[in-house]
Each structure stands twice: as C-alpha cells, then as structure tokens.
Design an enzyme around this catalytic site. Structure first.
Site, PDB file in Angstrom:
ATOM      1  N   GLY A   1      37.629  20.401  84.465  1.00  0.00           N
ATOM      2  CA  GLY A   1      38.247  19.358  85.266  1.00  0.00           C
ATOM      3  C   GLY A   1      39.436  18.747  84.557  1.00  0.00           C
ATOM      4  CB  SER A   2      40.887  15.371  84.844  1.00  0.00           C
ATOM      5  OG  SER A   2      41.108  15.462  86.232  1.00  0.00           O
ATOM      6  CB  THR A   3      38.609  17.201  79.814  1.00  0.00           C
ATOM      7  OG1 THR A   3      38.048  18.454  80.227  1.00  0.00           O
ATOM      8  CG2 THR A   3      37.639  16.073  80.140  1.00  0.00           C
TER       9      THR A   3
ATOM     10  CE  LYS B   1      44.357  16.435  86.114  1.00  0.00           C
ATOM     11  NZ  LYS B   1      44.013  15.283  86.955  1.00  0.00           N
TER      12      LYS B   1
END
Length: 487
Positions: free
Chosen positions: A217-219, A221
C-alpha cells in the site's frame, strides 16, 4: 586348477572386490552425508544424547534442555516464552526435525561443528561430557516483547525491526504463533500436536515477518519518492509537482482515485506524502517509467531473497508492466508485494542516510567454553539513494508523524519519521485491508531502530482499520523499547 573351479574363484574374487569398493565408498565418500542424514536414527540419537547449546538474547538463553525417560533420546529442547520467540528460533523436535536457526545452526548447537573438533578431542582426553555451542543473536528482548504484545491483540500480523547502522535485526515477531515445546519430544502426542498446528487455517507456524508478502500500500510511496529524487524528476520537496486532479492513467479513461477529499492537486512531495496522495505518486511512477522504478526498488532489495541466516521470501516489484500498471505499482498496488522485513530494510536505508546494510540475526557463534567460533561483521548491501536525498526523505517522513497520518508514532523528545499504509485485500477490496506502518527513530547519536509493522486481520471494524490507527502504536512501542534499552 580346472576351468569350472577357476571361474568360481574369479567370480568370488570379483564379489570380494565389489564388497571392498562398496565398503570404501560408504566409509570415505558417503560417510559425511550419511552422518548428517535426518533419516539416520543414529544421528537423531546423537543429537539428543546431551543438552543442546543455547540461543542467546541480551546475554541470556531463551532456550534450554530437559531430561526425558527415553533411553535413546535423553534430552529434549525447551524454550522460554516459546510463542514469542519461535519466529526467531524455529523448532527442534525429536519426532519432526528442526527448522530456522535450530536447523541452520544445528552443528554448533549439538557440538558437531568441524570448528569444535579440537574442543571435542580435548573433552575426550579429559573425560568431559560432550557439550553444544551457543548461537548469540542480535535480538533486543524488550523490542521483541513490545512487538509480540502489540500484535497479540490485533489477530494476524508481523513486525520486523532493524538497526539501520549495522543491519542487526532487533525484533522479529509474528502472530498467531505457537509454542515449539509442545511437540519437542518423540511421542505420538508430539506428532499429533504438530499435525494440528500445521493444518490450522490461521497458520500459526507461518513466519509472517519473513515468509508472507503483502501489498505494501502507501508505505511503498517512500520508494517512489526516493526514485523521483534519485532520477531527478523532482529535487525540491517543497515545490509543487506537476500533478493534476483528477489524473487519468495513461492509455486509459480511468481516474486514479485518492482516499477522500485531500489536497493533492500539484501537491509538493512533502504534502503528498503527508496526506498520502495516490495521484501524485502514481503519476511519478508513470513519468519515471518501469525501468527507473524497478531499478530503485531493486536497490532497496526487492526481487531478491534475503538470508539472515533464515531465508526470507523475495519481495516483488513487477518487471513487466504497462504505464497504468506502473502507476498502480508505484503506490503499492497491482503486483507489488513485500515482506515486513523488506519494508524495514527500506526504512532503515532512508534512516541511515541512503545506505542499506545487509540484515542479519546471528551476531556470533560460541564454543561450549564461550570462545567465539565465528563473528558477523556488518556489510553494506547497496546505496539506494544519496545522503542528500535520504535526508530530504527523512524530512518528509518526519512531517508525516508530526502533522500527518502517523501522529500515533510520536515519542516525546525523539525525532520520528514514518509512513502509513492501508493496503487493499481481497477481490475488489472485499476483505478487511492490511494496516501498515513503517518508521524510524533518531537521536543525537544516530538512528538506532527502523520498524515495519503489518496488521493482517484485525478484529476492528473495517472503517477503523488504518496504518496510523492500528500499526503505528505498535511501531512506537518497539522503537521506545529499543531507545529505553540504550539508556
């Protein structure tokens, strides 16, 4: 000698020659493999004829041995707080065998390692009983306890914590877990207990910190941000990016959605990470292209198994992608998948000013008299980003904790950087999402700990599941435990 007798003599001579060849083959060629064959009962008898050496954490054994009533297998393995430590040690069972450190370092633990030959010979001369050596780990008992206790109330999940400056693993927890003492013996009950654990739908014997890959997920990014900085797409983290809203993925009519009404139009890198803009980081991945994204991901360790010495599954960043898939992969979706260890490695590289150290869990091997047989030296693995860019990314991650989605990871008087992630799970996101949090702590003397936490199956309602809400407090407690142990 008549002809028939001569033929019989030759035949008997050939049989004797064959026996001699076979005997020498067994004694000199196959001797080593036979001596180590797990199906050789004599090997098992020798392994449990005396207490095994210990696995050590913070100078204290977390294992032991106890006497049995079996005349052949005289001692069996015990563990102190087995469920907490089993993801580190693995098991050693008279009936089932062994795995993880108990298997990989079995020669030292049983005293059979070739490097202990002189010691064994001396003991034979003096009449001293054979003893096993010790395995000294890098683990921090307070950090492991914080990780395990934090996960216990959340269902399935895992934690990996690393010392960024050396690569030493400080915590490795996985839940649900199991107690290896419950099947350490050689009875039918031991076999039944193992079989039940092995078939359990919740997979308590799966080391989720090393062997389970999740959509990050957004980790992820932070990896995309590193790629943007390293490849020169952006250099100023406080200048506006070229990120329209809505943003339609290339070659499609599909808009990439953000989670809620957040300020993502032309957001700066700092602001985009703080509020976790899919559009900004998806477009960054698309603009950079798959080759540059792949290069950066692999510099952080993706697409490669790790051995610490226990094997960790390779995390995945796709090698074949079109532009929309590259955009999705760059926000931790599509086929991007990571182990908790991998995301701890990513975080540790950022915290260590761009240098990724090789992760390891065994500090040294000891002879029974505590002499050091082998000592690990920290090794540099790669440099995913420059010191300047790493410090820019640290600044961005600190904003996430101070003002963004990661405020629950704050520690008074300590600089903390982090990133939340709530990854989709199930067909059409039908199941509860995975809650992620990655973080590091910094003090005046450096960065002693980087952590990755994933909560896989929380009992919380779907609307309450988030990386910042569920995983960040666990990461905070692990970091605080490491910091407190250094006072």
């Amino acid at each position: 000698m008549n002809k028939p007798v001569r033929r019989v003599a030759i035949f008997c001579g050939l049989l004797i020659l064959a026996l001699l060849v076979r005997d020498n083959w067994l004694q000199y060629v196959q001797a080593d493999s036979l001596a180590k064959d797990t199906d050789n009962y004599r090997v098992t008898m020798e392994r449990y004829a005396q207490p095994r050496g210990d696995i050590i954490v913070d100078g204290k054994p977390i294992t032991g041995s106890t006497k049995t009533d079996d005349p052949d297998l005289k001692f069996k393995r015990t563990w102190k707080n087995g469920p907490m430590w089993s993801p580190v040690t693995g098991f050693a069972s008279q009936r089932i065998g062994a795995n993880q450190i108990e298997k990989l370092e079995d020669e030292v633990l049983t005293g059979n390692d070739d490097r202990l030959f002189f010691r064994r010979t001396l003991d034979m001369v003096t009449g001293k009983k054979k003893e096993g050596g010790n395995v000294v780990t890098t683990l921090n008992s307070a950090a492991q306890k914080a990780a395990y206790n934090g996960l216990k109330g959340q269902g399935k999940g895992a934690v990996a914590a690393i010392d960024p400056e050396t690569g030493a693993i400080l915590a490795l927890a996985s839940t649900p877990s199991y107690d290896p003492s419950t099947f350490a013996g050689n009875t039918n009950k031991d076999a039944e207990t193992f079989a039940k654990l092995d078939k359990d739908r919740d997979k308590p014997m799966l080391n989720r910190a090393l062997r389970e890959t999740y959509p990050p997920g957004s980790t992820f990014k932070v990896v995309t941000a590193a790629a943007a900085l390293e490849h020169g797409l952006y250099s100023d983290i406080d200048s506006k990016t070229r990120s329209p809203l809505p943003w339609v993925m290339p070659n499609t009519r599909t808009e990439l959605k953000n989670e809620g009404p957040i300020p993502c139009k032309n957001a700066t890198l700092r602001e985009a990470l703080r509020v976790s803009c899919n559009t900004v980081f998806g477009k960054i991945g698309s603009d950079l292209g798959k080759d540059k994204m792949l290069e950066t991901a692999e510099e952080f360790g993706f697409n490669e198994e790790q051995f610490i010495p226990v094997r960790s599954n390779a995390s995945n960043f796709p090698k074949e992608m079109d532009k929309p898939q590259t955009a999705l992969s760059s926000i931790g979706q599509f086929e991007t998948a990571a182990t908790p260890l991998q995301m701890a490695m990513v975080t540790s590289a950022i915290a260590n000013d761009g240098t990724l150290m090789e992760p390891y869990m065994v500090r040294e091997l000891q002879a029974p008299n505590l002499d050091v047989v082998e000592k690990h030296s920290p090794k540099e693995m790669s440099t995913p980003l420059s010191k300047e860019n790493a410090q820019k990314l640290q600044d961005m991650m600190q904003t996430v904790v101070n003002e963004g989605t990661g405020t629950k990871a704050k520690i008074p008087g300590v600089t903390v950087g982090g990133k939340t992630g709530t990854a989709q799970h199930g067909l059409n996101n039908s199941k509860n999402p995975y809650a992620w949090f990655i973080s590091y702590a910094k003090t005046d003397s450096g960065s002693p700990v980087a952590v990755a936490v994933v909560v896989e199956d929380s009992a919380a309602s779907r609307d309450d599941i988030s990386g910042g809400g569920l995983a960040a407090p666990i990461a905070r407690d692990v970091m605080k435990a490491v910091l407190d142990s250094k006072k």
